[in-house]
Design a protein around this motif. Sequence first.
Motif, PDB file in Angstrom:
ATOM      1  N   GLN A 114       0.593  -1.286  -0.149  1.00  0.00           N
ATOM      2  CA  GLN A 114       0.079   0.017  -0.099  1.00  0.00           C
ATOM      3  C   GLN A 114       0.982   1.276  -0.157  1.00  0.00           C
ATOM      4  OE1 GLN A 114      -3.320   0.423   2.712  1.00  0.00           O
ATOM      5  NE2 GLN A 114      -2.670   2.159   3.512  1.00  0.00           N
ATOM      6  N   PHE A 115       0.875   2.292  -0.911  1.00  0.00           N
ATOM      7  CA  PHE A 115       1.283   3.434  -1.140  1.00  0.00           C
ATOM      8  C   PHE A 115       0.344   4.274  -0.628  1.00  0.00           C
ATOM      9  CE2 PHE A 115       3.535   1.929  -5.149  1.00  0.00           C
ATOM     10  CZ  PHE A 115       4.417   1.088  -4.467  1.00  0.00           C
ATOM     11  N   ASN A 116       0.083   5.036   0.988  1.00  0.00           N
ATOM     12  CA  ASN A 116      -0.955   5.992   1.468  1.00  0.00           C
ATOM     13  C   ASN A 116      -0.785   7.762   0.912  1.00  0.00           C
ATOM     14  OD1 ASN A 116      -0.349   3.234   3.701  1.00  0.00           O
ATOM     15  ND2 ASN A 116       0.899   4.765   4.783  1.00  0.00           N
ATOM     16  N   LEU A 117       0.162   8.121  -0.089  1.00  0.00           N
ATOM     17  CA  LEU A 117      -0.011   9.172  -0.384  1.00  0.00           C
ATOM     18  C   LEU A 117       1.009   8.876  -1.100  1.00  0.00           C
ATOM     19  CD1 LEU A 117      -1.218  12.218   1.940  1.00  0.00           C
ATOM     20  CD2 LEU A 117       0.980  12.057   1.689  1.00  0.00           C
ATOM     21  N   VAL A 118      -0.025   8.931  -2.028  1.00  0.00           N
ATOM     22  CA  VAL A 118       0.594   9.291  -3.725  1.00  0.00           C
ATOM     23  C   VAL A 118       0.129  10.313  -4.633  1.00  0.00           C
ATOM     24  CG1 VAL A 118       1.105   8.662  -6.179  1.00  0.00           C
ATOM     25  CG2 VAL A 118       0.845   6.469  -3.869  1.00  0.00           C
ATOM     26  N   VAL A 119       0.562  11.632  -4.386  1.00  0.00           N
ATOM     27  CA  VAL A 119       0.020  13.208  -4.639  1.00  0.00           C
ATOM     28  C   VAL A 119      -0.093  13.023  -5.965  1.00  0.00           C
ATOM     29  CG1 VAL A 119       0.995  15.399  -5.038  1.00  0.00           C
ATOM     30  CG2 VAL A 119       1.798  14.537  -3.000  1.00  0.00           C
ATOM     31  N   ALA A 120      -1.702  13.806  -6.588  1.00  0.00           N
ATOM     32  CA  ALA A 120      -2.246  13.427  -7.401  1.00  0.00           C
ATOM     33  C   ALA A 120      -1.840  13.816  -8.986  1.00  0.00           C
ATOM     34  CB  ALA A 120      -3.446  14.296  -7.202  1.00  0.00           C
ATOM     35  N   THR A 121      -0.668  15.097  -8.422  1.00  0.00           N
ATOM     36  CA  THR A 121      -0.141  15.855  -9.761  1.00  0.00           C
ATOM     37  C   THR A 121       0.981  15.467  -9.714  1.00  0.00           C
ATOM     38  OG1 THR A 121       0.786  16.877  -7.669  1.00  0.00           O
ATOM     39  CG2 THR A 121      -1.606  17.711  -8.569  1.00  0.00           C
ATOM     40  N   ASN A 122       1.675  13.954  -8.878  1.00  0.00           N
ATOM     41  CA  ASN A 122       2.877  12.893  -9.708  1.00  0.00           C
ATOM     42  C   ASN A 122       2.325  12.275 -10.581  1.00  0.00           C
ATOM     43  OD1 ASN A 122       5.012  12.157  -9.901  1.00  0.00           O
ATOM     44  ND2 ASN A 122       5.191  11.491  -7.722  1.00  0.00           N
ATOM     45  N   THR A 123       1.647  12.472 -11.492  1.00  0.00           N
ATOM     46  CA  THR A 123       0.770  11.759 -13.207  1.00  0.00           C
ATOM     47  C   THR A 123       1.739  10.685 -13.092  1.00  0.00           C
ATOM     48  OG1 THR A 123       0.890  13.065 -14.428  1.00  0.00           O
ATOM     49  CG2 THR A 123      -0.395  13.492 -13.580  1.00  0.00           C
ATOM     50  N   GLY A 124       3.522  11.315 -13.169  1.00  0.00           N
ATOM     51  CA  GLY A 124       4.203  10.017 -13.892  1.00  0.00           C
ATOM     52  C   GLY A 124       4.047   8.752 -12.938  1.00  0.00           C
ATOM     53  N   ALA A 125       4.108   9.286 -11.333  1.00  0.00           N
ATOM     54  CA  ALA A 125       4.564   8.057 -10.617  1.00  0.00           C
ATOM     55  C   ALA A 125       2.917   7.397 -10.395  1.00  0.00           C
ATOM     56  CB  ALA A 125       4.819   8.440  -8.587  1.00  0.00           C
ATOM     57  N   VAL A 126       1.456   7.460 -10.628  1.00  0.00           N
ATOM     58  CA  VAL A 126       0.430   7.381 -10.397  1.00  0.00           C
ATOM     59  C   VAL A 126       0.674   6.388 -11.551  1.00  0.00           C
ATOM     60  CG1 VAL A 126      -1.968   7.993 -10.897  1.00  0.00           C
ATOM     61  CG2 VAL A 126      -0.302   9.203  -9.103  1.00  0.00           C
ATOM     62  N   ALA A 127       0.859   7.264 -13.154  1.00  0.00           N
ATOM     63  CA  ALA A 127      -0.234   6.375 -14.115  1.00  0.00           C
ATOM     64  C   ALA A 127       0.995   5.198 -13.693  1.00  0.00           C
ATOM     65  CB  ALA A 127       0.567   7.477 -15.317  1.00  0.00           C
ATOM     66  N   LEU A 128       2.579   4.536 -13.291  1.00  0.00           N
ATOM     67  CA  LEU A 128       3.376   3.835 -13.717  1.00  0.00           C
ATOM     68  C   LEU A 128       3.196   2.741 -12.128  1.00  0.00           C
ATOM     69  CD1 LEU A 128       6.402   2.546 -13.669  1.00  0.00           C
ATOM     70  CD2 LEU A 128       7.429   4.381 -12.081  1.00  0.00           C
ATOM     71  N   TRP A 129       2.574   3.392 -11.234  1.00  0.00           N
ATOM     72  CA  TRP A 129       2.036   2.804 -10.354  1.00  0.00           C
ATOM     73  C   TRP A 129       0.465   1.552 -10.661  1.00  0.00           C
ATOM     74  CZ3 TRP A 129       5.953   2.703  -8.901  1.00  0.00           C
ATOM     75  CH2 TRP A 129       6.866   3.615  -7.845  1.00  0.00           C
ATOM     76  N   GLN A 130      -0.357   2.491 -11.381  1.00  0.00           N
ATOM     77  CA  GLN A 130      -1.093   1.860 -11.746  1.00  0.00           C
ATOM     78  C   GLN A 130      -0.636   0.680 -12.752  1.00  0.00           C
ATOM     79  OE1 GLN A 130      -3.210   5.557 -12.912  1.00  0.00           O
ATOM     80  NE2 GLN A 130      -4.633   4.216 -11.474  1.00  0.00           N
ATOM     81  N   LEU A 132       2.338  -1.553 -13.131  1.00  0.00           N
ATOM     82  CA  LEU A 132       2.314  -2.029 -12.016  1.00  0.00           C
ATOM     83  C   LEU A 132       2.002  -2.947 -11.019  1.00  0.00           C
ATOM     84  CD1 LEU A 132       5.979  -0.817 -11.102  1.00  0.00           C
ATOM     85  CD2 LEU A 132       5.334  -2.604 -13.164  1.00  0.00           C
ATOM     86  N   GLY A 133       0.386  -2.606 -11.843  1.00  0.00           N
ATOM     87  CA  GLY A 133      -0.943  -3.234 -10.777  1.00  0.00           C
ATOM     88  C   GLY A 133      -1.470  -2.650  -9.571  1.00  0.00           C
ATOM     89  N   PHE A 134      -1.137  -1.461  -9.416  1.00  0.00           N
ATOM     90  CA  PHE A 134      -1.650  -1.181  -8.033  1.00  0.00           C
ATOM     91  C   PHE A 134      -2.916   0.194  -8.594  1.00  0.00           C
ATOM     92  CE2 PHE A 134       2.481  -1.129  -7.206  1.00  0.00           C
ATOM     93  CZ  PHE A 134       2.735  -1.997  -5.736  1.00  0.00           C
ATOM     94  N   GLU A 135      -3.791  -0.004  -7.193  1.00  0.00           N
ATOM     95  CA  GLU A 135      -4.980   0.526  -8.093  1.00  0.00           C
ATOM     96  C   GLU A 135      -5.175   1.768  -7.078  1.00  0.00           C
ATOM     97  OE1 GLU A 135      -8.830  -1.758  -7.670  1.00  0.00           O
ATOM     98  OE2 GLU A 135      -7.701  -3.800  -8.567  1.00  0.00           O
ATOM     99  N   ILE A 136      -6.558   2.951  -7.212  1.00  0.00           N
ATOM    100  CA  ILE A 136      -6.606   3.707  -6.847  1.00  0.00           C
ATOM    101  C   ILE A 136      -7.449   3.199  -5.534  1.00  0.00           C
ATOM    102  CG2 ILE A 136      -7.212   6.464  -6.527  1.00  0.00           C
ATOM    103  CD1 ILE A 136      -5.319   6.631  -8.599  1.00  0.00           C
ATOM    104  N   VAL A 137      -7.409   3.588  -4.165  1.00  0.00           N
ATOM    105  CA  VAL A 137      -8.331   2.744  -3.532  1.00  0.00           C
ATOM    106  C   VAL A 137      -8.959   4.055  -2.380  1.00  0.00           C
ATOM    107  CG1 VAL A 137      -7.511  -0.158  -3.332  1.00  0.00           C
ATOM    108  CG2 VAL A 137      -6.937   1.954  -2.201  1.00  0.00           C
ATOM    109  N   GLY A 138      -8.277   4.938  -3.062  1.00  0.00           N
ATOM    110  CA  GLY A 138      -9.085   5.846  -1.788  1.00  0.00           C
ATOM    111  C   GLY A 138      -8.470   7.148  -2.612  1.00  0.00           C
ATOM    112  N   THR A 139      -9.002   8.438  -2.368  1.00  0.00           N
ATOM    113  CA  THR A 139      -8.829  10.092  -2.936  1.00  0.00           C
ATOM    114  C   THR A 139      -8.957  10.938  -1.652  1.00  0.00           C
ATOM    115  OG1 THR A 139      -8.796   9.250  -4.850  1.00  0.00           O
ATOM    116  CG2 THR A 139      -8.355  11.462  -4.356  1.00  0.00           C
ATOM    117  N   LEU A 140      -7.951  11.442  -1.302  1.00  0.00           N
ATOM    118  CA  LEU A 140      -7.776  12.222   0.189  1.00  0.00           C
ATOM    119  C   LEU A 140      -7.847  13.970  -0.412  1.00  0.00           C
ATOM    120  CD1 LEU A 140      -5.164  10.571   2.025  1.00  0.00           C
ATOM    121  CD2 LEU A 140      -8.148  10.455   2.508  1.00  0.00           C
ATOM    122  N   PRO A 141      -8.942  14.803  -0.962  1.00  0.00           N
ATOM    123  CA  PRO A 141      -9.539  16.228  -1.332  1.00  0.00           C
ATOM    124  C   PRO A 141      -8.687  16.769  -0.261  1.00  0.00           C
ATOM    125  CG  PRO A 141     -11.172  15.101  -0.865  1.00  0.00           C
ATOM    126  CD  PRO A 141     -10.513  13.762   0.184  1.00  0.00           C
ATOM    127  N   GLY A 142      -6.896  17.160  -1.297  1.00  0.00           N
ATOM    128  CA  GLY A 142      -6.537  18.856  -0.919  1.00  0.00           C
ATOM    129  C   GLY A 142      -6.048  18.317   0.958  1.00  0.00           C
TER     130      GLY A 142
END
Length: 161
Positions: A114-130, A132-142
């Motif tokens: 689990q990655f606890n805090l993937v900053v949404a604006t870090n789009t390269g990391a979000v795309a890479l983790w996805q 590699l099979g990771f799912e966004i299971v929650g989004t913490l607004p702001g």
Amino acid sequence: MLTIRPAINADSDAIWGMLEPVIRAGETYALPRDLSREDALTYWLAPDKHTFVALEDRTALGTYFMKANQMGGGSHVANCGYVTSVDARGRGIAAAMCEHSQDEARRQSFTAMQFNLVVATNTGAVALWQRLGFEIVGTLPGAFAHPTLGHVDAHIMFKTL
């Protein structure tokens, strides 16, 4: 050829060389931007973490740590943090470290990551983790105070191993 091995004390300068620009930028890690070298290394190399370096021809190109995400009932889930050298970005180092960390987590009997805090604006990391099979299971607004964009969303990302 990329080699990933456990970090040793002699890697401290190289690890700090990778961590400092990320910490100072303040765009991806929830760490104080003025964190000292000593405090950053104490955090990254803490006894509760397994820390690794990715090397090519003895040059450190990346580093990551792995630890239990929680104690007790959550200790079967691994948590990691990854940093790639500024000069090595876009070369697949983060992907190699993430794949290595998943193998290492399985070897250490973790059943998920689990990655606890993937900053949404870090789009390269979000795309890479996805990828590699990771799912966004929650989004913490702001939930993340970005130094130039203000409060931005952060994702919790999860993968069963």
